[in-house]
Design a protein around this motif. Sequence first.
Motif, PDB file in Angstrom:
ATOM      1  N   THR A 201      -1.032   0.964  11.005  1.00  0.00           N
ATOM      2  CA  THR A 201      -2.438   1.299  11.221  1.00  0.00           C
ATOM      3  C   THR A 201      -3.130   1.494   9.881  1.00  0.00           C
ATOM      4  OG1 THR A 201      -1.853   2.437  13.280  1.00  0.00           O
ATOM      5  CG2 THR A 201      -4.032   2.895  12.344  1.00  0.00           C
ATOM      6  N   ASP A 202      -4.246   0.827   9.691  1.00  0.00           N
ATOM      7  CA  ASP A 202      -5.064   1.000   8.492  1.00  0.00           C
ATOM      8  C   ASP A 202      -5.949   2.223   8.685  1.00  0.00           C
ATOM      9  OD1 ASP A 202      -6.678   0.858   6.294  1.00  0.00           O
ATOM     10  OD2 ASP A 202      -7.264  -1.240   6.561  1.00  0.00           O
ATOM     11  N   LEU A 203      -5.714   3.263   7.860  1.00  0.00           N
ATOM     12  CA  LEU A 203      -6.462   4.510   7.979  1.00  0.00           C
ATOM     13  C   LEU A 203      -7.714   4.539   7.105  1.00  0.00           C
ATOM     14  CD1 LEU A 203      -3.443   7.008   7.929  1.00  0.00           C
ATOM     15  CD2 LEU A 203      -4.583   6.004   9.912  1.00  0.00           C
ATOM     16  N   GLY A 204      -7.909   3.480   6.305  1.00  0.00           N
ATOM     17  CA  GLY A 204      -9.067   3.424   5.430  1.00  0.00           C
ATOM     18  C   GLY A 204      -8.800   4.012   4.062  1.00  0.00           C
ATOM     19  N   ASP A 205      -9.617   3.600   3.076  1.00  0.00           N
ATOM     20  CA  ASP A 205      -9.503   4.078   1.693  1.00  0.00           C
ATOM     21  C   ASP A 205      -8.111   3.842   1.111  1.00  0.00           C
ATOM     22  OD1 ASP A 205     -12.157   4.997   1.679  1.00  0.00           O
ATOM     23  OD2 ASP A 205     -11.542   6.920   2.578  1.00  0.00           O
ATOM     24  N   GLY A 206      -7.448   2.778   1.540  1.00  0.00           N
ATOM     25  CA  GLY A 206      -6.140   2.443   0.997  1.00  0.00           C
ATOM     26  C   GLY A 206      -4.974   3.075   1.715  1.00  0.00           C
ATOM     27  N   TRP A 207      -5.223   3.950   2.673  1.00  0.00           N
ATOM     28  CA  TRP A 207      -4.145   4.633   3.393  1.00  0.00           C
ATOM     29  C   TRP A 207      -3.694   3.800   4.589  1.00  0.00           C
ATOM     30  CZ3 TRP A 207      -1.893   9.093   1.730  1.00  0.00           C
ATOM     31  CH2 TRP A 207      -2.573   9.832   0.767  1.00  0.00           C
TER      32      TRP A 207
ATOM     33  N   LEU B 267       3.885   6.828   5.377  1.00  0.00           N
ATOM     34  CA  LEU B 267       2.479   6.954   5.009  1.00  0.00           C
ATOM     35  C   LEU B 267       2.322   6.388   3.615  1.00  0.00           C
ATOM     36  CD1 LEU B 267      -0.359   8.110   5.736  1.00  0.00           C
ATOM     37  CD2 LEU B 267       0.356  10.225   4.577  1.00  0.00           C
ATOM     38  N   SER B 268       1.462   5.372   3.460  1.00  0.00           N
ATOM     39  CA  SER B 268       1.317   4.670   2.192  1.00  0.00           C
ATOM     40  C   SER B 268      -0.117   4.764   1.703  1.00  0.00           C
ATOM     41  CB  SER B 268       1.698   3.194   2.341  1.00  0.00           C
ATOM     42  OG  SER B 268       3.004   3.047   2.820  1.00  0.00           O
ATOM     43  N   LEU B 269      -0.263   4.768   0.369  1.00  0.00           N
ATOM     44  CA  LEU B 269      -1.575   4.730  -0.271  1.00  0.00           C
ATOM     45  C   LEU B 269      -1.569   3.612  -1.286  1.00  0.00           C
ATOM     46  CD1 LEU B 269      -4.402   5.803  -0.961  1.00  0.00           C
ATOM     47  CD2 LEU B 269      -3.302   7.433  -2.538  1.00  0.00           C
ATOM     48  N   ALA B 270      -2.397   2.597  -1.056  1.00  0.00           N
ATOM     49  CA  ALA B 270      -2.530   1.485  -1.996  1.00  0.00           C
ATOM     50  C   ALA B 270      -3.604   1.844  -3.011  1.00  0.00           C
ATOM     51  CB  ALA B 270      -2.886   0.203  -1.253  1.00  0.00           C
ATOM     52  N   LEU B 271      -3.192   2.124  -4.243  1.00  0.00           N
ATOM     53  CA  LEU B 271      -4.135   2.477  -5.294  1.00  0.00           C
ATOM     54  C   LEU B 271      -4.806   1.238  -5.878  1.00  0.00           C
ATOM     55  CD1 LEU B 271      -1.967   5.200  -7.046  1.00  0.00           C
ATOM     56  CD2 LEU B 271      -3.853   5.558  -5.457  1.00  0.00           C
ATOM     57  N   THR B 272      -4.027   0.174  -6.029  1.00  0.00           N
ATOM     58  CA  THR B 272      -4.540  -1.125  -6.453  1.00  0.00           C
ATOM     59  C   THR B 272      -3.780  -2.188  -5.672  1.00  0.00           C
ATOM     60  OG1 THR B 272      -2.946  -1.550  -8.233  1.00  0.00           O
ATOM     61  CG2 THR B 272      -4.862  -0.186  -8.781  1.00  0.00           C
ATOM     62  N   ASP B 273      -4.029  -3.455  -6.005  1.00  0.00           N
ATOM     63  CA  ASP B 273      -3.326  -4.532  -5.327  1.00  0.00           C
ATOM     64  C   ASP B 273      -1.841  -4.535  -5.651  1.00  0.00           C
ATOM     65  OD1 ASP B 273      -3.360  -6.897  -3.673  1.00  0.00           O
ATOM     66  OD2 ASP B 273      -2.999  -8.048  -5.516  1.00  0.00           O
TER      67      ASP B 273
END
Length: 699
Positions: free
Chosen positions: A392-398, A434-440
């Motif tokens: 699930t895409d939680l928005g803001d990279g989460w 739970l993941s956070l994409a800071l950049t590509d």
Amino acid sequence: MSRVSCLSLAILAALSTTVSAEENPASEQAVERILVQGDFRQEQLQKLPGSILVLSQQDISRQNAQHLDDLLQQAANVNFSAGASRGRFLQIRGIGERSEFVDSINPSVGVLIDGIDYSALGVSSLADVQQVEIFRGPEATRFGANAMAGMLNLTSNAPSFNSEGQLNATLANYDSYQVAGAYSTAINEQWAYRVAVDHQSSDGFIDNIFLNRDDTNHIDETSARAALRYLASKDLTLDFIAHYRDIHNGYDAFSLDRNRSTLSDKPGQDLQQSRALAIKADYQGLNWANVYTQLSGLTADTDYGFDEDWSFEGIHPDGYATEDRYLRVRDQWSLEQRFLGKDQTDWVAGWYASGQKTELERQFWNWDLWQAAQFFSDFKRQNLALFGEWSTDLGDGWSLTSGARAERYDDEYSDSNGITQQNNELMWGGKLSLSLALTDSTSLYLLGSRGYKAGGVNGEALGKALGSGSEEMSDYLNSKANFSPETLWNAEFGVKGSSADQTIVSRVAVFAMWRDDMQVNSWVTRDQSFVGFIDNAASGRNHGLELESRVQLTDSWTLFANAAWLESEIRGFITEEGVDKTGRDQAHAPHYQYSVNSEWLLTTDLSFNLGLQSKAAFYYSDSHDARSEQMHLVNLRLQYQWDQVQLAIWSRNALDEEYGVRGFYFDNDPRDGWSNGTEKVYEQLGEPRRIGITASYQF
């Protein structure tokens, strides 16, 4: 420096690449995208939550690796045990089996080659392998019961519609050579094929001084692979894969004098002939999901045996002369089908079924009857699993990913001692990340996962209980008739990052694992009779970290580094002798490992590699306290590239370090008098100094 400081520096180093990447987002087009082939989807390594090491063809060449044993020395928190002509059993984060004798095992670390299950059979060749993926930590959602501690996934090069080929030849000391070749081309616009063949031969690293031979531990391996790709339509791709392996290796590795000089009068063998077929179908014609299906089958005939006394008849008046031999026929099949959601719905659902039958014939010396004897057993296992995963895409990279797998196995066991048993169990595993994409190219993740492995029957212990002649021993072995399934809980935090210009790529993972009903190998020893069985300790604890980095120091100088720290502990395990092992390290779980490789481009055509690999001492078994020595290996490679020809002069273990890959602790030398206090650590030694030259031609 404290462990906390080391951990902090490792995480800060990975996070520092994030800052650099954010300062120059325009450079993200140059991001190196390594795809992980073994997951449900082909996903970028830097984005996938979990500790995964991917080794490419370049990594294989840099290590001068001809076999998996050579390659695994550069993998952090990965170990292996031999006890045969090759390392066949793997341990990840200190968890994994070390041998298979009478009773069939459920490996904690499985091996897949092109999606075909080779667990406990080993890997015979790295020729024409596209990449090797090592999943560290429970991967039950994806792979099931054979991935409680992790999974090793090898992917071969696929057929190409453009004609291409490669020829390789290697000459090395110990009368060693290797010849390999691969070729791929199109038949027409819809069909393409690829064939690859490899043969390796060596006298081995043992001198049998009794027989005056230097080839009793020889290597003689041939492997072949054929793949056919059919573009049936714009939506359907079919792949047909065939494997063949013919292994005729010797096995004469243990010495009473604890060196590379043996005294065996009847050296053993490690033979295997296996054939495997697989059909893969990738259908993308549905508007709601892609459908991936794989059907595979494998049959393997193995013959593993050794000179049990490691000596010759007449070495001493108190000596003995026996052999132990295990002939197995293994037939298996598996069918997996999974549906992968389309249109920005990132979900996976599917099912898996498999069956395996193993027939064993053991030829051995029965010490109770004082005569040669045979033992036969049949083992059947059927597995059925349902699995699913949702992101699930939680928005803001989460993003949040959850997955689960429910799996049931049914076992049937029977043997020539009249023992029959049926076992079944419903097991489950899963993960939540739970993941956070800071950049590509940079991300953080938190991961919780649960793995499992099956229980089973201790047929050897039950058979010994029938004819032990001792009521006390019979009662003890009958109490070990079965062993329970094991479960593993894993908590993990990871950072994956790269600088904007890709001069630094780094991945760090910190983990803690809890093992419940931890399966351990245990032994009962009476004179020259050894009875092995699987027992359950109450629990186990494993925690540590893994670090991988690539640093481009200059335009012509690159540094590669893999490192690991591991703490492990056994809890609630008492041996047959009454020794409580609580608090001791688990077997084959070294406290640290690291591999550093420096690559210099001396000219546009000439390069030089210097590598160092180190591993801390580790216990050989859960049931005794024999330990290996620390290991420090130096590897060298000088390579010249001229158009399509590559020539390399190399050395593995250049300083001729002596190190163990399997160890036992008991009394097996009649010259010591069979009295208390004469037990020794007997080791199978790893590869000595190797020097060779390799020529490759690509066309």
